[in-house]
Design an enzyme around this catalytic site. Structure first.
Site, mmCIF file in Angstrom:
data_model
loop_
_atom_site.group_PDB
_atom_site.id
_atom_site.type_symbol
_atom_site.label_atom_id
_atom_site.label_comp_id
_atom_site.label_asym_id
_atom_site.label_seq_id
_atom_site.Cartn_x
_atom_site.Cartn_y
_atom_site.Cartn_z
ATOM 1 N N SER A 176 36.737 30.035 -20.110
ATOM 2 C CA SER A 176 35.748 31.022 -20.539
ATOM 3 C C SER A 176 34.710 31.286 -19.469
ATOM 4 O O SER A 176 34.461 30.459 -18.590
ATOM 5 C CB SER A 176 35.047 30.517 -21.809
ATOM 6 O OG SER A 176 33.934 31.308 -22.138
ATOM 7 N N GLY A 177 34.085 32.464 -19.576
ATOM 8 C CA GLY A 177 32.941 32.789 -18.750
ATOM 9 C C GLY A 177 31.632 32.305 -19.329
ATOM 10 O O GLY A 177 30.560 32.615 -18.789
ATOM 11 N N ASP A 178 31.684 31.573 -20.439
ATOM 12 C CA ASP A 178 30.470 31.033 -21.062
ATOM 13 C C ASP A 178 30.856 29.749 -21.788
ATOM 14 O O ASP A 178 31.861 29.133 -21.460
ATOM 15 C CB ASP A 178 29.844 32.084 -21.988
ATOM 16 C CG ASP A 178 28.327 31.948 -22.099
ATOM 17 O OD1 ASP A 178 27.846 30.796 -22.202
ATOM 18 O OD2 ASP A 178 27.622 32.964 -22.078
ATOM 19 N N ASP A 179 30.066 29.344 -22.785
ATOM 20 C CA ASP A 179 30.314 28.069 -23.460
ATOM 21 C C ASP A 179 31.701 28.050 -24.108
ATOM 22 O O ASP A 179 32.163 29.049 -24.658
ATOM 23 C CB ASP A 179 29.256 27.826 -24.529
ATOM 24 C CG ASP A 179 27.856 27.684 -23.939
ATOM 25 O OD1 ASP A 179 27.730 27.086 -22.848
ATOM 26 O OD2 ASP A 179 26.898 28.177 -24.564
ATOM 27 N N SER A 190 34.804 25.870 -17.801
ATOM 28 C CA SER A 190 33.737 26.874 -17.753
ATOM 29 C C SER A 190 32.789 26.547 -16.603
ATOM 30 O O SER A 190 31.835 25.793 -16.777
ATOM 31 C CB SER A 190 32.969 26.920 -19.079
ATOM 32 O OG SER A 190 31.939 27.891 -18.998
#
Length: 472
Positions: free
Chosen positions: A252-255, A286
């Site tokens: 993912s690009g976040d959490d 991530s």
């Protein structure tokens, strides 16, 4: 990165029978059959093709989904309905599910999110947030939605739901979106939910967002998004109770998993905590965010979270607590056991100054309570900073416990492996030696940090094995 090579749970077979993660599919010339687990089996099953659906990747099938689900809703009280998505690329705008319902994707089926923003209708902001997270006012609906539902299953034999999010990310970066992006799946005020055996790709923002819901199982799911995609959280239980997240792989690009419960005064007023959450056998990547995040929107409270057998790879931080004055609420009774981390910026982070308020109406004296946080049996290698643990001056984070934690620092790690302010706690068998605010004490008996009490499972699913077959 070759995601097919790193996809731990994907099984590809060219011929014969497939048995993957609780789903059985048998393939013969002229017929097919499959089985899966669900709270209840369905009396009626139809294919999206029977309602005019065309799986060519260009025909918009929103109306076909609407008609098929409307038809199946007639069976909600008489055995429920199942919508089968056969092989093909099924382009669609946002659509709503119904009660006692299964959405089942063949392994060669792909549901594609429309790239026309008008196919994602605007809906009100969540009451526990007061506004959209990207912008004030309404927000775009998610690709798959459910409201006030009971007994909903979204599953398949590793079929794919692809949000085609690039157009959304571009508009977000250019700051030309006037409303908050939608998600791939959002289920509100619902219970008895299963999401399993699917791959989710390229969400406009968060991927799976159960909110104000209970009795949720998310299992054998793969979630993939570019590492630079904005806010593409993997799984975000939000003001939810009795949640199990098991055997999932998320890039993912976040959490990877972010547990939430509302934003500042709106979350405090709504007052619905996230609680009784189990996360196990999770693998996450991530580089810019956390494998498991608690907050930052936690104003309704977060309690009783159990994570075990977690693997973090090439990520910013393993466990992160995010809050600030104005949030109110609490984060308490968090238990992490048996976690491995490789190539991390931080192993552990806590911040009491996250900021990011929905408006200027928040009460700066609404201080969050962070307490009873236990991390046990952790091994981390190639780490730049062991821990950055920053509480709040007027509300220190307390009863933090670390035991049997071994962190191997990177060759170019920071001079001081721990950075701690406004926290209180204990440690035992932690290397490198933690900050003095985590007082080192010898263990008394086998357990040093507290363990969670036995989880009440009375609200968990009682699952059945369901099967379906059809001849061509």
């Amino acid at each position: 990165m070759d995601f097919k090579r790193t996809h731990l749970f994907q099984v590809l077979l060219l011929l014969g029978c497939l048995i993957v993660l609780g789903v059985k599919v048998e393939c013969q010339k002229g017929s097919w059959s499959f089985s899966y687990v669900a709270p209840s089996c369905r009396a009626q099953s139809v294919s999206i093709a029977e309602f005019g659906g065309v799986g060519d990747g260009t025909t918009v099938n929103t109306e076909a989904f609407r008609k098929a689900i409307e038809h199946l809703s007639e069976f909600s009280e008489t055995g429920g309905g199942q919508l089968y998505i056969p092989p093909g690329r099924w382009l669609t705008g946002s659509f709503n599910l119904t009660d006692h319902f299964t959405l089942y994707l063949h392994k060669e089926a792909v549901i594609l999110g429309s790239q026309d923003l008008e196919d994602w209708p605007l809906i009100p902001p969540l009451p526990s947030y007061g506004m959209g997270r990207d912008a004030p006012g309404p927000r775009y609906s998610s690709l798959i939605n459910g409201y006030n539902l009971t007994d909903v299953v979204i599953t398949g034999d590793n079929g794919t739901i692809d949000g085609q999010g690039a157009i959304w990310w571009q508009k977000f970066h250019k700051k030309i979106l006037k409303n908050t992006r939608g998600y791939l799946v959002e289920l509100m005020y619902s219970k008895d939910i299963i999401i399993s055996n699917l791959t989710f790709l390229n969400s406009p923002a968060w991927n799976l967002h159960p909110v104000y819901s209970s009795n949720i199982l998310i299992q054998y799911v793969t979630i993939l998004a570019p590492l630079d995609s904005p806010n593409t959280d993997g799984i975000d239980p939000d003001s939810c109770s009795y949640v199990r997240i098991e055997d999932c792989y998320v890039v993912s690009g976040d959490d990877i998993v972010a547990i939430k419960s509302g934003w500042d005064e709106y979350g405090i007023s709504f007052g619905m905590p996230s609680q009784h959450i189990v996360i196990r056998r999770l693998v996450g990547i991530s580089p810019t965010s956390a494998i498991i995040a608690l907050g930052s929107e936690m104003s309704g409270g977060i309690q009783d979270v159990r994570a075990e057998d977690i693997q973090a790879i090439n990520s910013e931080t393993g466990i992160r607590i995010k809050t600030s004055p104005g949030r109110g609420g609490f984060v308490k009774d968090i238990f992490v056991n048996r976690m491995t981390m490789v190539n991390m910026k931080w192993a552990f982070t806590m911040t009491g100054s996250y900021g990011s308020h929905p408006d200027n109406k928040y009460d700066p004296n609404a201080l969050p309570a962070v307490e009873r946080i236990s991390y046990s049996n952790i091994v981390a290698t190639n780490v730049s900073v062991a821990g950055k643990l920053d509480g709040i001056a007027n509300a220190p984070f307390k009863d933090i416990c670390l035991t049997n934690v071994t962190i191997t620092m990177a060759a170019k790690s920071k001079k001081y492996p721990w950075n701690c302010t406004y926290i209180h706690g204990l440690s035992n068998a932690v290397y490198p030696q933690p900050c003095s605010l985590l007082e080192e004490r010898p263990a008394e008996g086998d357990a040093f940090c507290p363990s969670p009490q036995e989880l009440d499972t009375t609200e968990e699913n009682s699952l059945q094995h369901c099967s379906y077959s059809s001849s061509h």
